[in-house]
Motif scaffolding. Structure first.
Motif, PDB file in Angstrom:
ATOM      1  N   GLN A   1      -7.597   0.482   5.446  1.00 38.70           N
ATOM      2  CA  GLN A   1      -7.490   1.612   4.391  1.00 38.70           C
ATOM      3  C   GLN A   1      -7.828   0.912   3.333  1.00 38.70           C
ATOM      4  N   GLY A   2      -8.032   1.578   2.057  1.00 36.00           N
ATOM      5  CA  GLY A   2      -8.049   1.122   0.809  1.00 36.00           C
ATOM      6  C   GLY A   2      -6.741   0.679   0.177  1.00 36.00           C
ATOM      7  N   PRO A   3      -6.783   0.051  -0.811  1.00 39.16           N
ATOM      8  CA  PRO A   3      -5.636  -0.633  -1.550  1.00 39.16           C
ATOM      9  C   PRO A   3      -4.703   0.672  -1.881  1.00 39.16           C
ATOM     10  N   LYS A   4      -3.435   0.585  -1.833  1.00 36.92           N
ATOM     11  CA  LYS A   4      -2.528   1.268  -2.439  1.00 36.92           C
ATOM     12  C   LYS A   4      -1.692   0.733  -3.480  1.00 36.92           C
ATOM     13  N   LEU A   5      -1.458   1.367  -4.655  1.00 36.46           N
ATOM     14  CA  LEU A   5      -0.934   0.868  -5.956  1.00 36.46           C
ATOM     15  C   LEU A   5       0.620   1.011  -5.354  1.00 36.46           C
TER      16      LEU A   5
ATOM     17  N   PHE B   1     -15.338   0.272  -1.920  1.00 39.90           N
ATOM     18  CA  PHE B   1     -14.288   1.067  -2.115  1.00 39.90           C
ATOM     19  C   PHE B   1     -14.626   1.710  -3.542  1.00 39.90           C
ATOM     20  N   CYS B   2     -14.113   3.074  -3.775  1.00 38.09           N
ATOM     21  CA  CYS B   2     -14.134   3.510  -5.026  1.00 38.09           C
ATOM     22  C   CYS B   2     -12.660   3.879  -5.335  1.00 38.09           C
ATOM     23  N   GLY B   3     -12.274   3.638  -6.370  1.00 37.08           N
ATOM     24  CA  GLY B   3     -11.151   3.746  -7.129  1.00 37.08           C
ATOM     25  C   GLY B   3     -11.150   4.777  -8.533  1.00 37.08           C
ATOM     26  N   THR B   4      -9.881   5.696  -8.364  1.00 38.40           N
ATOM     27  CA  THR B   4     -10.233   6.561  -9.443  1.00 38.40           C
ATOM     28  C   THR B   4      -9.161   6.792 -10.270  1.00 38.40           C
ATOM     29  N   ILE B   5      -9.277   6.978 -11.575  1.00 38.74           N
ATOM     30  CA  ILE B   5      -8.159   7.411 -12.728  1.00 38.74           C
ATOM     31  C   ILE B   5      -8.295   8.960 -12.968  1.00 38.74           C
TER      32      ILE B   5
ATOM     33  N   THR C   1      -6.258   4.622  -7.596  1.00 37.77           N
ATOM     34  CA  THR C   1      -6.352   5.400  -6.394  1.00 37.77           C
ATOM     35  C   THR C   1      -7.543   5.193  -5.542  1.00 37.77           C
ATOM     36  N   PHE C   2      -7.615   4.651  -4.343  1.00 34.74           N
ATOM     37  CA  PHE C   2      -8.656   4.199  -3.622  1.00 34.74           C
ATOM     38  C   PHE C   2      -8.864   5.033  -2.579  1.00 34.74           C
ATOM     39  N   GLY C   3     -10.162   5.427  -2.141  1.00 30.59           N
ATOM     40  CA  GLY C   3     -10.642   5.839  -1.094  1.00 30.59           C
ATOM     41  C   GLY C   3     -10.446   5.027   0.208  1.00 30.59           C
TER      42      GLY C   3
END
Lengths: 112, 113
Positions: A41-45, B87-91, B102-104
């Protein structure tokens, strides 16, 4: 420039035990994040700190997870008691004046 | 709202090109691209802000389509070192201080010689 330091690199514990992870961000970085990355999975904050104050902990399971950053530098993340589903890599990241964060190598937790 | 990445996995020969997409159902403020190799920390590649800009360095570039709320990462003439999970991460919003990503789920890229 030294990167984000995390320890330990690996930890194996039994369910219901407690565990703590440590993070030392890049010098001068006011913003610190903890992320949970489950395999595949991708990292989760989990939580974001600005200096020693919490900015966002909306996704932190507060019944078992806690985090602190007492002097606005190092941070610890604790799980008590651990569950099997907590097995993951716990990543710490920090950000300074720039727009993007630098990640540490993470702590791989296995709960058995 | 987790962004959706596609494809899930790509296998290429060295020198071939690849495109990785990242889509959001909500309006985005910024998109961050990271690459992670097995057992290592995610490494920042680039950031795209709303406004439809395109950025790049070396043979990796990215675009942000504000109308579609989609970002694409372009890898040109891929090298063995490009292998890893992207990974793309969005705001969603700017301001307010909360800017955790928030990552895919990631796109696995394998480059074969």
């Amino acid at each position: 420039e030294a990167g984000v330091a995390q320890s330990p690199r690996y930890k194996i514990i039994e369910k219901r035990q407690s565990v703590a992870f440590w993070c030392n961000p890049i010098s001068g970085h006011a913003t610190l994040y903890w992320y949970q990355q489950i395999l595949g999975q991708g990292p989760k904050l989990l939580i974001q700190f600005q200096n020693n104050g919490v900015v966002d902990d909306s996704q932190l399971p507060k019944d078992r997870f806690s985090a602190e950053r007492l002097k606005g530098v190092d941070s610890t993340l604790k799980i008590q008691p651990a569950k099997l589903e907590d097995s993951a890599v716990y990543l710490c990241a920090s950000k300074g004046q720039g727009r993007y964060a630098f990640f540490g190598q993470g702590t791989r937790l296995t709960v058995v | 709202q987790q962004p959706v990445q596609s494809p899930q996995a790509v296998i290429l020969r060295e020198g071939e090109d690849a495109v990785i997409n990242c889509s959001s159902s909500k309006a985005l403020y910024s998109v961050h691209w990271y690459r992670q190799k097995h057992g290592e920390a995610p490494v920042f590649l680039m950031i795209l802000l709303k406004g439809g800009e395109q950025k790049g360095h070396d043979k990796i570039s990215a675009s942000f389509n504000e109308k579609k709320q989609q970002s694409s990462l372009y890898l040109t003439a891929s090298q063995l070192s490009y292998s890893g999970t992207y990974f793309c991460g969005t705001i969603l919003y700017s301001g307010g201080g909360a800017d955790g990503l928030t990552f895919g789920k990631g796109t696995h890229l394998i480059i074969q010689p």
